[in-house]
Design a protein around this motif. Structure first.
Motif, PDB file in Angstrom:
ATOM      1  N   TRP A   1       0.837  -1.207   0.000  1.00  0.00           N
ATOM      2  CA  TRP A   1       0.000   0.000   0.000  1.00  0.00           C
ATOM      3  C   TRP A   1       0.866   1.250   0.000  1.00  0.00           C
ATOM      4  O   TRP A   1       0.540   2.243  -0.663  1.00  0.00           O
ATOM      5  CB  TRP A   1      -0.922   0.005   1.223  1.00  0.00           C
ATOM      6  CG  TRP A   1      -2.177  -0.781   0.987  1.00  0.00           C
ATOM      7  CD1 TRP A   1      -2.404  -2.082   1.316  1.00  0.00           C
ATOM      8  CD2 TRP A   1      -3.369  -0.322   0.346  1.00  0.00           C
ATOM      9  NE1 TRP A   1      -3.666  -2.468   0.928  1.00  0.00           N
ATOM     10  CE2 TRP A   1      -4.285  -1.403   0.331  1.00  0.00           C
ATOM     11  CE3 TRP A   1      -3.755   0.894  -0.208  1.00  0.00           C
ATOM     12  CZ2 TRP A   1      -5.558  -1.310  -0.222  1.00  0.00           C
ATOM     13  CZ3 TRP A   1      -5.028   0.997  -0.762  1.00  0.00           C
ATOM     14  CH2 TRP A   1      -5.908  -0.088  -0.767  1.00  0.00           C
ATOM     15  N   LYS A   2       1.971   1.207   0.739  1.00  0.00           N
ATOM     16  CA  LYS A   2       2.853   2.369   0.781  1.00  0.00           C
ATOM     17  C   LYS A   2       3.490   2.617  -0.583  1.00  0.00           C
ATOM     18  O   LYS A   2       3.556   3.750  -1.060  1.00  0.00           O
ATOM     19  CB  LYS A   2       3.937   2.144   1.843  1.00  0.00           C
ATOM     20  CG  LYS A   2       4.873   3.344   2.004  1.00  0.00           C
ATOM     21  CD  LYS A   2       5.907   3.095   3.100  1.00  0.00           C
ATOM     22  CE  LYS A   2       6.844   4.289   3.227  1.00  0.00           C
ATOM     23  NZ  LYS A   2       7.887   4.068   4.249  1.00  0.00           N
ATOM     24  N   GLU A   3       3.964   1.535  -1.227  1.00  0.00           N
ATOM     25  CA  GLU A   3       4.625   1.669  -2.528  1.00  0.00           C
ATOM     26  C   GLU A   3       3.668   2.179  -3.597  1.00  0.00           C
ATOM     27  O   GLU A   3       4.052   2.957  -4.459  1.00  0.00           O
ATOM     28  CB  GLU A   3       5.189   0.317  -2.981  1.00  0.00           C
ATOM     29  CG  GLU A   3       6.527  -0.035  -2.373  1.00  0.00           C
ATOM     30  CD  GLU A   3       7.110  -1.282  -3.008  1.00  0.00           C
ATOM     31  OE1 GLU A   3       6.798  -1.542  -4.188  1.00  0.00           O
ATOM     32  OE2 GLU A   3       7.852  -1.995  -2.334  1.00  0.00           O
ATOM     33  N   LEU A   4       2.430   1.716  -3.531  1.00  0.00           N
ATOM     34  CA  LEU A   4       1.492   1.992  -4.614  1.00  0.00           C
ATOM     35  C   LEU A   4       0.665   3.249  -4.383  1.00  0.00           C
ATOM     36  O   LEU A   4       0.374   3.988  -5.331  1.00  0.00           O
ATOM     37  CB  LEU A   4       0.566   0.782  -4.810  1.00  0.00           C
ATOM     38  CG  LEU A   4      -0.282   0.773  -6.088  1.00  0.00           C
ATOM     39  CD1 LEU A   4       0.609   0.762  -7.310  1.00  0.00           C
ATOM     40  CD2 LEU A   4      -1.197  -0.439  -6.099  1.00  0.00           C
ATOM     41  N   ILE A   5       0.268   3.501  -3.139  1.00  0.00           N
ATOM     42  CA  ILE A   5      -0.701   4.572  -2.873  1.00  0.00           C
ATOM     43  C   ILE A   5      -0.136   5.663  -1.960  1.00  0.00           C
ATOM     44  O   ILE A   5      -0.163   6.842  -2.293  1.00  0.00           O
ATOM     45  CB  ILE A   5      -1.986   3.995  -2.216  1.00  0.00           C
ATOM     46  CG1 ILE A   5      -2.589   2.893  -3.093  1.00  0.00           C
ATOM     47  CG2 ILE A   5      -2.994   5.106  -1.944  1.00  0.00           C
ATOM     48  CD1 ILE A   5      -3.121   3.391  -4.411  1.00  0.00           C
ATOM     49  N   LEU A   6       0.355   5.267  -0.792  1.00  0.00           N
ATOM     50  CA  LEU A   6       0.660   6.255   0.241  1.00  0.00           C
ATOM     51  C   LEU A   6       1.905   7.072  -0.058  1.00  0.00           C
ATOM     52  O   LEU A   6       1.942   8.276   0.173  1.00  0.00           O
ATOM     53  CB  LEU A   6       0.811   5.543   1.598  1.00  0.00           C
ATOM     54  CG  LEU A   6      -0.408   4.721   2.041  1.00  0.00           C
ATOM     55  CD1 LEU A   6      -0.127   4.029   3.360  1.00  0.00           C
ATOM     56  CD2 LEU A   6      -1.641   5.631   2.155  1.00  0.00           C
ATOM     57  N   SER A   7       2.938   6.426  -0.577  1.00  0.00           N
ATOM     58  CA  SER A   7       4.174   7.149  -0.830  1.00  0.00           C
ATOM     59  C   SER A   7       4.879   6.580  -2.061  1.00  0.00           C
ATOM     60  O   SER A   7       5.990   6.071  -1.986  1.00  0.00           O
ATOM     61  CB  SER A   7       5.016   7.029   0.428  1.00  0.00           C
ATOM     62  OG  SER A   7       6.276   7.229   0.265  1.00  0.00           O
ATOM     63  N   PRO A   8       4.232   6.705  -3.226  1.00  0.00           N
ATOM     64  CA  PRO A   8       4.798   6.108  -4.441  1.00  0.00           C
ATOM     65  C   PRO A   8       5.950   6.940  -5.004  1.00  0.00           C
ATOM     66  O   PRO A   8       6.016   8.152  -4.790  1.00  0.00           O
ATOM     67  CB  PRO A   8       3.614   6.107  -5.417  1.00  0.00           C
ATOM     68  CG  PRO A   8       2.788   7.270  -4.985  1.00  0.00           C
ATOM     69  CD  PRO A   8       2.939   7.348  -3.485  1.00  0.00           C
ATOM     70  N   THR A   9       6.843   6.289  -5.704  1.00  0.00           N
ATOM     71  CA  THR A   9       7.882   7.003  -6.448  1.00  0.00           C
ATOM     72  C   THR A   9       7.232   7.651  -7.668  1.00  0.00           C
ATOM     73  O   THR A   9       6.113   7.296  -8.043  1.00  0.00           O
ATOM     74  CB  THR A   9       8.968   6.030  -6.915  1.00  0.00           C
ATOM     75  OG1 THR A   9       8.371   5.079  -7.809  1.00  0.00           O
ATOM     76  CG2 THR A   9       9.599   5.303  -5.734  1.00  0.00           C
ATOM     77  N   PRO A  10       7.921   8.613  -8.305  1.00  0.00           N
ATOM     78  CA  PRO A  10       7.349   9.200  -9.533  1.00  0.00           C
ATOM     79  C   PRO A  10       7.023   8.153 -10.590  1.00  0.00           C
ATOM     80  O   PRO A  10       6.009   8.249 -11.276  1.00  0.00           O
ATOM     81  CB  PRO A  10       8.452  10.158 -10.003  1.00  0.00           C
ATOM     82  CG  PRO A  10       9.163  10.546  -8.745  1.00  0.00           C
ATOM     83  CD  PRO A  10       9.141   9.311  -7.879  1.00  0.00           C
ATOM     84  N   VAL A  11       7.885   7.133 -10.713  1.00  0.00           N
ATOM     85  CA  VAL A  11       7.627   6.074 -11.694  1.00  0.00           C
ATOM     86  C   VAL A  11       6.364   5.311 -11.326  1.00  0.00           C
ATOM     87  O   VAL A  11       5.483   5.070 -12.172  1.00  0.00           O
ATOM     88  CB  VAL A  11       8.836   5.111 -11.778  1.00  0.00           C
ATOM     89  CG1 VAL A  11       8.495   3.894 -12.634  1.00  0.00           C
ATOM     90  CG2 VAL A  11      10.039   5.840 -12.341  1.00  0.00           C
ATOM     91  N   MET A  12       6.233   4.918 -10.053  1.00  0.00           N
ATOM     92  CA  MET A  12       5.055   4.175  -9.619  1.00  0.00           C
ATOM     93  C   MET A  12       3.800   5.021  -9.735  1.00  0.00           C
ATOM     94  O   MET A  12       2.727   4.514 -10.080  1.00  0.00           O
ATOM     95  CB  MET A  12       5.242   3.700  -8.176  1.00  0.00           C
ATOM     96  CG  MET A  12       4.145   2.762  -7.698  1.00  0.00           C
ATOM     97  SD  MET A  12       4.143   1.189  -8.602  1.00  0.00           S
ATOM     98  CE  MET A  12       5.547   0.385  -7.821  1.00  0.00           C
TER      99      MET A  12
END
Length: 1076
Positions: free
Chosen positions: A266-277
């Motif tokens: 959830w963090k990687e995708l929604i809460l704190s994604p990178t510009p690429v994500m």
């Protein structure tokens, strides 16, 4: 069939393996039949359900669309379930749930039980929709993934066709039995599906995530073209799953961290994604949103109602024609499967959506003609039926299957299940909203208006796909993120060395131009500290007011103690004020025509069509000179072009004031339109070129401020002269517009010429004098001159008062500009151009001109009938616009362009929804609804406030900043042309559009356009605050050397010719400019 669809370059070496992958994809994709059958069967069953259960239209549309909302439960749960029990058993679970739901619907005795059955079936559909594309993508080799992952969409279409056939087959049963058999028999496919899926292997990627490497090797060996490819795919999957390459046993230990893993996902995708994500997520959600918001479910679910509106009345004929829709969808989805890996995703997607736009326009036009005719219109019926068939064909050959293919490919392994679940959730919510509102929407804005709305959304979808979706054909799933900007390990290792090179190149670029390396710190201090130190005005009595206004936007670090710095910024402020006054003439025309149109229609006895042409045609007339203005300003200078614009508008205003008939009035508007075209193009360009970087946003917002001031003056003029005799009042309103142009022409004569134009013409001494008057320090003036010389392609060692400039053929130079800007632009130039055209398009397509030009008509529709009250309320609009444009001017350099733009666009969208809703409520009641009237007035004022604080001024500011020097005039002219053309189309169609889809429906349509505008601004427009004009290209991907080449198209040739004329050598000139 599988091999036929593969490109020759990737033809399989082991056909048995591809056949096995083909069989797995077929079995998994059959899950999608469940959704397709439900959509298709409900299309016809709804006719009999309504008759048998005696339900209302609202209950019916909820029944039709609620399954999509219920499916959200399944789609979100499916991600976690599939990671827990595996992809294969999740498919069996989905089939079992749908089986129960189909039985409940088949045995439903009332509306409540039927809704419960759809709740259960919806959960099963949610599971099926999410898991089928994921499993198919994970089991498919890269060479055939597009072909195989299109199968879920194939089976959705096959299910729809089965549903249509079921409708036709059981329509002759008794009323109480027929629809129950249609729904209940949907349980059969789920039983067959559950049994067949048990023979499938598990997804190799899921097996690796569970540490079962031996099982994964077996599956990959069966589904890959060669053993080497199987080994390579296994290595990629292990790397993506975080398993070290040296771990190679049959079963390897995998840390048990499910709860923390879920939080990390959830963090990687929604809460704190990178510009690429973030870009991957936006792409995945965007393609799902546009697939459904373009109206496909409205066509499929309500096709009997659509054909009934087209003139087909018999139930059997309706169901038969609906079957033709199903056959068309199925045939074209099969064509798409064979083209996906041969042609690619992007070409099919763009062709598909373009065809959908045209088909929806044809369908809407046909239905609108039929709806406004008391007798059958055979050609319109033919157009409606043909457009429906064309629409489903175009949808099925591109957007339909590619949505599932694309979204199942692009997410990285660790977030794939959740990412696909979010995509499906977006898809189902959008589908639910469309299907649950179609009948109400059709009643509110007509069925033809509904499809016009869907066509507008589809057009915006095309722009989104063109700019945002890269081609994925032939890529492995593990390599997808590189398409969105991610670097691999080799890139990361090389990055420190690359960074050093970049910094070195940047330093070299920064030193290009005289005295720049030693003045960097001074320039930064000057830009931030002295360029906005004070303000000036042509009038001494208002000077202190302007100084206060300017100082309010200064950062705290500004050093305003230097008298020279304050004086210089006051001079720049004065120049910006005078040049920006050219925009008053456009604003005055807009404002005065808003009220004058009421009296022109009565006096000249013209029709609504003639009136809307009169109102909007000036925008199209201004196109005639939008391009000529760029060339004129490059020829005679920015300053004299402003005078020329004022003189032409003066003539046009006199023509309109003395017009004796409609034709003479139109001639006056033609002449005035030419003047407006010159004015709106040149004022922002001059202001941007003369403004320091630190205050450019503040100063270049002045043209829009004066447009709003002109609108307010026009409104006041309407109110002031409304009591004159009918034949005289509107003529005085229009003719008095000549006065501002005289004042403008006189004031502009005291302005200096643009320093950038002076440099382009070799007049360095004059340019230096102007820059010293408008810069904080002599060092800053010298640095700005060096930047402009570099951008113009003049060697840095040429430093006389007047330097030789090659006498080039203007036609060849113009051709070079067109080539750089339009015909063969670099990627960076293409992005700059698209940014400019996009912001101009969305500024006008969101309906701002309709609110300004037709505000009396809007308020009249809201329930205000007295002419004086109408004009008084309209004056409130003008005051609101002017007040908020002043606020925007104060905030532009403090807050920045992007935050103001995004807040503005979001507020406009909400205001348009409120206005559309209020007008729709008022239009459906014979008596006044006080709260709806208040909502209309408040929403109108809120709309102009939000527009004026962001999108209004920033459009001119932004496009005057971003183009390189050599193409700036032409680039801005292209933007203005787009702006005026869009404005003309909007203002010349508003009355007709309001009659076709109601005035409330028109503003809801504009709200639908404003929403993608927000997405465009968020994803495409970088912040430009504080940048010099010469640095803008870097924001769009230009390197320093590339910028120099782009900004000086013929620069090398210029340098050589100048060296020749000075008696030097070609090589000296070439080396001096350091061409690369």
């Amino acid at each position: 069939m599988a091999s036929a669809a593969l490109p020759e370059a990737v033809a399989p070496k082991k056909t048995g393996n591809v056949r096995f992958a083909f069989l797995c994809a077929i079995l998994a994709s059959m899950t999608s039949i469940l959704l397709g059958y439900d959509i298709g069967v409900m299309s016809g069953a709804s006719i009999y359900i309504k008759k048998d259960l005696n339900i209302t239209d609202v209950q019916l549309e909820i029944l039709m669309g609620i399954l999509n909302v219920y499916s959200l439960i399944g789609s979100f749960a499916a991600g976690r379930t599939s990671d827990w029990i595996g992809r294969r058993y999740t498919i069996v679970f989905a089939a079992s749930i749908f089986f129960v739901g189909a039985f409940l619907m088949g045995f439903a005795v009332n509306y409540g039980m039927l809704m419960f059955g759809r709740f259960v079936a919806g959960i099963g559909v949610g599971y099926a929709l999410m898991i089928a594309p994921v499993y198919t993508a994970e089991v498919s080799p890269a060479s055939a993934r597009g072909f195989l992952t299109s199968f879920p969409e194939v089976f959705i279409n096959f299910g729809i066709l089965l549903g249509y056939v079921s409708n036709y087959a059981f329509s002759r049963l008794p009323l109480r039995l027929g629809w129950r058999v249609m729904l209940g028999i949907g349980a059969a496919p789920s039983v067959v599906l559950a049994l067949m899926v048990l023979g499938m292997p598990e997804s190799p990627r899921w097996l690796v995530m569970k540490g079962r490497l031996a099982d994964a090797k077996v599956v990959l060996g069966k589904t890959s073209d060669t053993p080497e490819e199987a080994a390579e795919r296994l290595a990629d999957i292990k790397a993506a799953a975080g398993i070290p390459q040296e771990l190679d046993g049959d079963v390897v230990a995998v840390p048990n961290k499910e709860s923390s893993e879920e939080a990390r996902v959830w963090k990687e995708l929604i809460l704190s994604p990178t510009p690429v994500m973030r870009r991957i997520l936006l792409t995945g959600l965007g393609i799902h949103f546009f697939q459904q918001s373009s109206g496909i479910d409205a066509v499929v679910l309500y096709s009997p109602r659509v054909f009934k509106a087209a003139g087909i009345t018999s139930d059997n004929q309706l169901l038969g024609t609906t079957c033709a829709v199903g056959v068309t969808k199925t045939l074209f989805i099969l064509v798409a499967t064979f083209l996906l890996d041969k042609v690619g995703r992007r070409p099919l997607l763009l062709s598909s959506v373009g065809g959908m736009v045209l088909s929806l326009a044809g369908l809407a036009a046909g239905l609108t003609v039929i709806g406004h005719s008391d007798v059958k219109v055979p050609w319109a019926i033919g157009v409606a039926i043909a457009s429906t068939m064309a629409y489903v064909a175009f949808f099925s050959i591109g957007l339909g299957p590619i949505t599932w293919v694309y979204s199942s490919e692009i997410f990285p392994l660790q977030v794939r299940a959740l990412g696909c679940a979010l995509g499906v959730a977006t898809n189902r919510v959008t589908s639910g909203v469309v299907s649950m509102t179609f009948i109400s929407l059709s009643n509110a804005i007509t069925i033809g208006g509904s499809f016009f709305l869907y066509g507008g959304i589809a057009a915006l979808a095309w722009v989104f796909f063109f700019t945002f979706l890269p081609e994925t054909r032939g890529r492995t799933l593990e390599g997808m993120d590189k398409l969105f900007g991610a670097a691999d390990e080799d890139d990361l290792k090389a990055k420190p060395q690359d960074d050093k090179k970049v910094r070195a190149a940047g330093a070299g670029g920064a030193r290009r131009g005289s005295r720049r390396s030693s003045e960097t710190g001074e320039r930064a201090e000057a830009a931030g500290g002295s360029e906005l130190g004070g303000t000036a005005s042509p009038s001494k009595c208002t000077l202190s007011c302007f100084e206060t206004m300017a100082s309010s936007v200064l950062p705290e670090s500004v050093d305003s103690t230097k008298d020279k710095s304050k004086s210089n910024v006051k001079y720049a402020f004065t120049c910006a004020i005078c040049a920006s006054m050219a925009s008053v003439i456009l604003g005055y025309d807009f404002g005065v025509m808003s009220g004058a149109s009421l009296y022109i229609k009565k006096d000249l006895k013209i029709t609504d069509v003639q009136l809307e042409i009169l109102m909007g045609i000036m925008n199209l007339y201004s196109l005639i000179v939008a391009f000529a203005a760029g060339r004129t300003s490059d020829w005679i200078g920015r300053r004299l072009t402003v005078v020329f614009a004022a003189a032409i508008f003066f003539t046009g205003a006199l023509f309109m004031g003395f017009a004796v008939n409609y034709a003479m009035l139109m001639a006056g508007r033609f002449v005035a339109g030419v003047g407006v075209g010159y004015a709106i193009m040149i004022a922002p360009v001059y202001t941007a070129e003369i403004s320091p970087a630190a205050s450019r946003g503040f100063l270049t917002s002045f043209p829009d401020f004066f447009i709003n001031l002109g609108i307010l003056l026009g409104y006041v003029s309407n109110y002031a002269f409304a009591r004159l005799p009918l034949y005289l009042g509107w003529r005085v309103m229009l003719g008095i517009g000549a006065a501002p142009s005289v004042l403008l022409a006189l004031m502009v004569f005291v302005l200096p010429e643009s320093p950038r134009w002076l440099v382009k013409n070799g007049r360095l001494a004059d340019a230096r004098a102007v820059l010293e008057k408008i810069s904080g320090t002599p060092e800053e003036a010298a640095a700005r001159l060096a930047d402009i010389k570099a951008a113009a392609g003049i060697p840095k060692d040429l430093d006389g008062d007047v330097v030789p400039v090659p006498i080039t053929d203007r036609n060849s130079t113009q051709s070079q500009v067109w080539k750089e800007l339009i015909l063969s632009p670099t990627p960076a130039m293409r992005r700059i151009l698209l940014s400019a055209l996009g912001i101009h398009f969305f500024q006008q397509a969101s309906g701002s001109d309709c609110v300004v030009l037709y505000s009396p008509r809007v308020f009249k529709s809201a329930g205000i009938t007295d002419d004086n009250q109408l004009l008084g309320t309209t004056c409130a609009v003008g005051v609101t616009k002017t007040v908020f444009i002043v606020v925007a001017a104060l905030l532009l350099d403090r807050v920045g362009r992007r935050p103001l733009l995004l807040c503005s666009a979001g507020g406009m969208m909400a205001s348009l929804i409120g206005l559309g809703t209020g007008l729709t409520v008022v239009g459906h009641h014979e008596s006044k609804i006080p709260w709806a009237v208040a909502l209309c007035i408040a929403s109108t004022l809120a709309f102009v406030a939000f527009f004026s604080i962001g999108l209004g001024p920033i459009t001119g500011v932004y496009t005057s900043e971003i183009f390189p020097l050599q193409v700036r005039a032409m680039g801005f002219a292209v933007g203005v042309a787009c702006n005026r053309f869009t404005s003309g189309v909007i203002s010349m169609t508003f009355l007709s559009l309001s009659k076709a889809i109601t005035i409330g429906g028109s503003f809801l349509l504009y709200a639908g356009i404003a929403a993608p505008g927000c997405v465009f601004f968020f994803t495409y427009l970088p912040e430009t605050r504080g940048r010099t004009l010469e640095e803008m290209g870097k924001l769009f991907g230009m390197a320093d050397t590339a910028m120099t080449e782009a900004e000086g198209a013929c620069g090398k040739e210029k340098a050589i010719e100048m060296a020749k004329r000075d008696g030097g050598q070609e090589t000296v000139a070439t080396d001096t400019v350091s061409w690369s």
